[in-house]
Design an enzyme around this catalytic site. Structure first.
Site, short mmCIF file in Angstrom:
data_model
loop_
_atom_site.label_atom_id
_atom_site.label_comp_id
_atom_site.label_asym_id
_atom_site.label_seq_id
_atom_site.Cartn_x
_atom_site.Cartn_y
_atom_site.Cartn_z
N ARG A 122 0.22 -8.44 13.60
CA ARG A 122 -0.46 -7.47 12.73
C ARG A 122 -1.25 -8.19 11.63
O ARG A 122 -2.34 -7.76 11.27
CB ARG A 122 0.58 -6.52 12.10
N ARG A 129 -9.95 0.42 8.97
CA ARG A 129 -9.43 -0.92 9.27
C ARG A 129 -10.37 -1.73 10.15
O ARG A 129 -10.02 -2.86 10.52
CB ARG A 129 -8.09 -0.78 9.99
N ARG A 188 11.95 -4.73 5.33
CA ARG A 188 11.55 -3.36 4.94
C ARG A 188 12.41 -2.35 5.70
O ARG A 188 12.73 -2.51 6.86
CB ARG A 188 10.07 -3.12 5.27
N ARG A 236 11.17 -0.25 11.08
CA ARG A 236 10.04 0.12 11.94
C ARG A 236 10.00 -0.76 13.18
O ARG A 236 10.30 -1.95 13.10
CB ARG A 236 8.73 -0.01 11.16
N LYS A 264 0.84 -1.21 0.00
CA LYS A 264 0.00 0.00 0.00
C LYS A 264 0.87 1.26 0.00
O LYS A 264 0.62 2.20 -0.75
CB LYS A 264 -0.92 0.01 1.24
P1 ADP Z 1 2.32 -1.85 3.16
O1 ADP Z 1 2.25 -0.34 3.14
O2 ADP Z 1 1.13 -2.49 2.51
O3 ADP Z 1 2.59 -2.40 4.53
P2 ADP Z 1 4.84 -1.46 1.71
O4 ADP Z 1 4.48 -0.67 0.50
O5 ADP Z 1 5.54 -0.74 2.82
O6 ADP Z 1 3.55 -2.28 2.25
O7 ADP Z 1 5.74 -2.69 1.22
C1 ADP Z 1 6.27 -3.63 2.15
C2 ADP Z 1 7.69 -4.01 1.73
O8 ADP Z 1 7.63 -4.74 0.50
C3 ADP Z 1 8.62 -2.82 1.47
O9 ADP Z 1 9.91 -3.18 1.89
C4 ADP Z 1 8.56 -2.63 -0.05
O10 ADP Z 1 9.78 -2.10 -0.57
C5 ADP Z 1 8.33 -4.06 -0.54
N1 ADP Z 1 7.47 -4.13 -1.71
C6 ADP Z 1 6.41 -3.34 -2.00
N2 ADP Z 1 5.84 -3.70 -3.18
C7 ADP Z 1 6.58 -4.74 -3.63
C8 ADP Z 1 6.52 -5.57 -4.82
N3 ADP Z 1 5.57 -5.36 -5.73
N4 ADP Z 1 7.43 -6.56 -4.93
C9 ADP Z 1 8.37 -6.76 -3.98
N5 ADP Z 1 8.49 -6.02 -2.87
C10 ADP Z 1 7.61 -5.03 -2.69
P1 AMP Z 2 0.67 0.73 8.90
O1 AMP Z 2 1.81 1.67 8.70
O2 AMP Z 2 -0.49 1.00 8.00
O3 AMP Z 2 1.13 -0.71 8.88
O4 AMP Z 2 0.12 1.02 10.37
C1 AMP Z 2 0.97 0.88 11.49
C2 AMP Z 2 0.18 0.83 12.78
O5 AMP Z 2 -0.55 2.06 12.97
C3 AMP Z 2 -0.88 -0.27 12.87
O6 AMP Z 2 -0.35 -1.53 13.24
C4 AMP Z 2 -1.80 0.31 13.95
O7 AMP Z 2 -1.23 0.18 15.26
C5 AMP Z 2 -1.81 1.81 13.61
N1 AMP Z 2 -2.88 2.11 12.64
C6 AMP Z 2 -2.73 2.52 11.36
N2 AMP Z 2 -3.93 2.69 10.77
C7 AMP Z 2 -4.85 2.37 11.70
C8 AMP Z 2 -6.28 2.33 11.71
N3 AMP Z 2 -7.02 2.65 10.65
N4 AMP Z 2 -6.90 1.92 12.85
C9 AMP Z 2 -6.20 1.60 13.95
N5 AMP Z 2 -4.86 1.60 14.01
C10 AMP Z 2 -4.19 2.00 12.90
#
Ligand code: ADP
Ligand code: AMP
Length: 220
Positions: free
Chosen positions: A167, A84, A123, A156, A8
């Site tokens: 998660r 969420r 990541r 993170r 995302k």
């Molecule tokens: P989310 O926001 O859904 O948690 P991220 O965009 O942060 O996911 O992506 C999670 C990890 O996977 C990051 O390290 C990112 O660089 C990697 N990633 C994202 N999209 C892809 C893809 N299409 N193929 C491989 N790795 C990816």
């Molecule tokens: P994310 O970066 O989207 O993976 O979110 C990181 C963390 O932020 C999550 O594990 C939750 O603790 C909090 N968080 C993000 N979005 C929400 C949401 N819509 N509702 C509740 N907690 C959230």
């Protein structure tokens, strides 16, 4: 929408640039609040670090003030990480209805659990500009430095194996029902998130072109 690690945060900025609309990233807003050492910051941090959802009332308040900015309400926006839970989805419907706006589309990034875990474990993120990297798949040009702004990259606090599992469990228990909520309203667009980031972006663009033709990209 999509499980943690689905991509995302990788897709959002590209769509935001393509359509010239702001991107509201709930996780970033939560991490920003969690860095403050006031009572609310400490409370939020305890949920984020445990891989639990921050209470609906807190998140909804933060999102409402982000949406409320006149330019955001008027020009449209992209949400990443909200809603969420079902109560959050209900709140969003209400927030939009009160402002005479509606949700156009809900994109769902689909990915298997093993791939999500593999992505999250390696990541890295820039704490300054938010750029996302992966130590194996998308490493920065210079080790542990952001290509865009040169800041030191961080892992993170919730990207550790046991918190990642937690998660994902939270996602399947509390967030998956939100997908049903939007399915019933005919708003879903599904994307296979195991393709390359470019492939995921192109799939998203194809769905948007087909389902919301009124939205024209302004760039890339
Ligand atoms: P989310 O926001 O859904 O948690 P991220 O965009 O942060 O996911 O992506 C999670 C990890 O996977 C990051 O390290 C990112 O660089 C990697 N990633 C994202 N999209 C892809 C893809 N299409 N193929 C491989 N790795 C990816
Ligand atoms: P994310 O970066 O989207 O993976 O979110 C990181 C963390 O932020 C999550 O594990 C939750 O603790 C909090 N968080 C993000 N979005 C929400 C949401 N819509 N509702 C509740 N907690 C959230």
């Amino acid at each position: 929408m999509g499980p943690p690690g689905a991509g995302k945060g990788t897709l959002g900025p590209r769509l935001s640039t393509a359509f010239g609309v702001p991107l509201i990233i709930t996780g970033d807003l939560m991490r920003e609040a969690a860095r403050r050492s006031d009572a609310l910051g400490l409370k939020i941090r305890s949920f984020v670090d445990a891989g639990e959802l921050v209470p609906d009332s807190v998140v909804t308040q933060v999102i409402t003030s982000a949406i409320e900015r006149p330019d955001v309400v008027a020009g449209g926006f992209i949400l990443d990480g909200f809603p969420r839970t079902l109560p959050q989805a209900e709140s969003l419907s209400q927030i939009l209805a009160e402002r005479a706006r509606k949700l156009d589309l809900v994109l769902v990034l689909e990915i298997d659990e093993q791939t999500a875990v593999e992505r999250l474990a390696l990541r890295r993120q820039c704490p300054q500009c938010g750029a996302v990297y992966h130590q194996r798949f998308f490493p920065p040009k210079q080790a542990e430095r952001c290509d865009r702004c040169g800041s030191g990259l961080v892992q993170r606090s919730d990207d550790h194996p046991e918190i990642i599992r937690q998660r994902l469990a939270v996602y399947y228990q509390q967030t998956a029902p939100v997908i049903e909520y939007y399915a019933a309203r005919g708003l879903l667009g599904h994307i296979r998130a195991t393709h390359s980031p470019e492939g995921v972006f192109q799939s998203a663009m194809a769905i948007i072109r087909k389902r919301v033709p009124a939205h024209q990209p302004v760039a890339g």
